[in-house]
Design an enzyme around this catalytic site. Sequence first.
Site, short mmCIF file in Angstrom:
data_model
loop_
_atom_site.label_atom_id
_atom_site.label_comp_id
_atom_site.label_asym_id
_atom_site.label_seq_id
_atom_site.Cartn_x
_atom_site.Cartn_y
_atom_site.Cartn_z
N GLU A 295 -16.51 -70.24 7.04
CA GLU A 295 -15.31 -69.38 7.12
C GLU A 295 -14.34 -70.09 8.06
OE1 GLU A 295 -14.68 -66.55 5.54
OE2 GLU A 295 -16.63 -65.89 4.81
N CYS A 329 -7.40 -65.45 11.56
CA CYS A 329 -7.46 -66.45 10.50
C CYS A 329 -6.55 -66.04 9.35
CB CYS A 329 -8.90 -66.63 10.01
SG CYS A 329 -9.70 -65.07 9.64
#
Length: 540
Positions: A295, A329
């Site tokens: 990720e 993010c």
Amino acid sequence: MGVLGASGARQTISRVLLTVRMSSSSSSPLLLINDPKYSFLKELGLKEENAGVFNGQWAATGPVVESVAPASNSVIAKVQNGTVADWEKAIAATQQAHKQWRTVPAPKRGEIVRQIGDKLRHNLTNLGKLVSLEMGKIQAEGIGEVQEYVDICDFATGLSRSLAGQVLPSERPGHALLEQWNPLGVVGIISAFNFPCAVYGWNNALALVCGNSCIWKPAPTTPLTAIAVTKLVESVLVENKLPGSLCSLVCGEGDVGQALVKDKRVNLVSFTGSTEVGRIVGQQVQGRFGKVLLELGGNNAIIVNDDADLDMVIPAAVFAAVGTAGQRCTTTRRLLVHEKVYDEVVERMTRAYAQFESRIGDPLEANTIIGPLHNQHGVLKYKAAIAEAIASGGKVAYGGKVLERDGNYVLPTIITGLKGDAEVVIRETFAPILYVIKISNLDEAIELNNSVSQGLSSSLFTNNIQNVFKWIGPEGSDCGIVNVNIPTSGAEIGGAFGGEKETGGGRESGSDSWKQYMRRSTCTINHSKQLPLAQGIKFE
Ligand code: NAD
């Protein structure tokens, strides 16, 4: 509030270093943990100095480090990190715990995860405040992070009764063909500083119901959150007479991360962090044929088409660009705006940013909606990106300044006038900098959206149904998260979370992400007295 030049920045860094030195050489009253304002720290079981390793016992042998609050750069409390030797002990205990846990029926594992969720629920505010103090995000977002962990525990509890494989038709008489999902073993979790609680929660809850044990290496700058979370999980395990090493913890730097990545006893490495480090980690785990879930970084865009409802666009874009001070993010970093509405959008965005300027401050204060950057490293990257943007022909429409006060505060920034392929635009800078880029039609915008190397989150604002289905289909966004009329950040746990290309391709949280935490056994069971071969082959 004022502009900070190079000498000002040096003074701030000196002040920070002085604070750290004073704290390390002075007596404990200087630690925030002893300030009654932060009494929640002791309520969570934290002390002035905390062991950063848990393997059923709390004991670390590495260097003592200080955890610092980004709002003031004062030391919260100290942590004794783990070493590679501590890692060795912890991984052995974690592997042992798995052997017991894998025999527990999945719904009973789900009951333990339900209790973990309940424990977190009862400590929601305290833990949320700790996330806010240590990471720097505002309290509402800190609490929201813990809520995500609670939610995924609920999800995983339900899932524990439906980890379903398929029964498939066999071509052979008297044969059954079915899938059985089995635990992997040990799941190693390496997490980033910006989601110090939720990322672990997503992995921990799913890994546990799937029958795995967990070992966690948190970011070096958020160890107190990891220790407080692990203490809560430990209490549930102890109450249920389960080994604590089912959920082990080793705080430390990249050396501990490397020990985890290279260790064959770790069956799945779930890594959340930068693309730079993820690229190395991914190759190393592949090199030993381990499983890896990546990720990594994002460079997320919102497209504002000419038919968009601007009353929705402005608050959505502001939330996604400045929330968590640009350190998600999924933060919106590029706003791709149709030329027909470009001037209006820039003007309204600039006005909205100005309104929030008075609400930049201590993340634990109720009125604050923009907190500090996590550390001075982030501030330096913010300054460098703005200087590069200006040198590349960009114009600062708003912000562009470091605030002259204690802590790591910067003004959220809007930059116009750059091309979509400018170096600084295609890179992820982990700070609240929004590049507004003019587009002339939706096709051009989709091409720009997809032109960067990252592929995490994306949004289109439109009122046209044809645009919506183009956007979510094969000619549309190439990201893992594809939204319409909502911003790029703020995902729910029910869907699978993650991104394509240099975001790493992993999926966590909801939908069928659980499959990454299990191995699939394809089982053919002959319940006849014959031995027919597949494809009708005769071997006689
Ligand atoms: P980082 O890559 O610097 O660190 C992440 C973790 O990796 C830390 O725990 C660190 O100690 C560890 N690490 C560093 N070097 C290592 C090595 N050689 N081997 C093993 N582990 C090592 O990232 P960061 O600055 O903490 O976090 C910010 C980044 O994370 C951003 O790029 C952001 O987009 C990304 N992120 C992605 C997601 C997502 O779900 N896609 C979520 C949160 C953050």
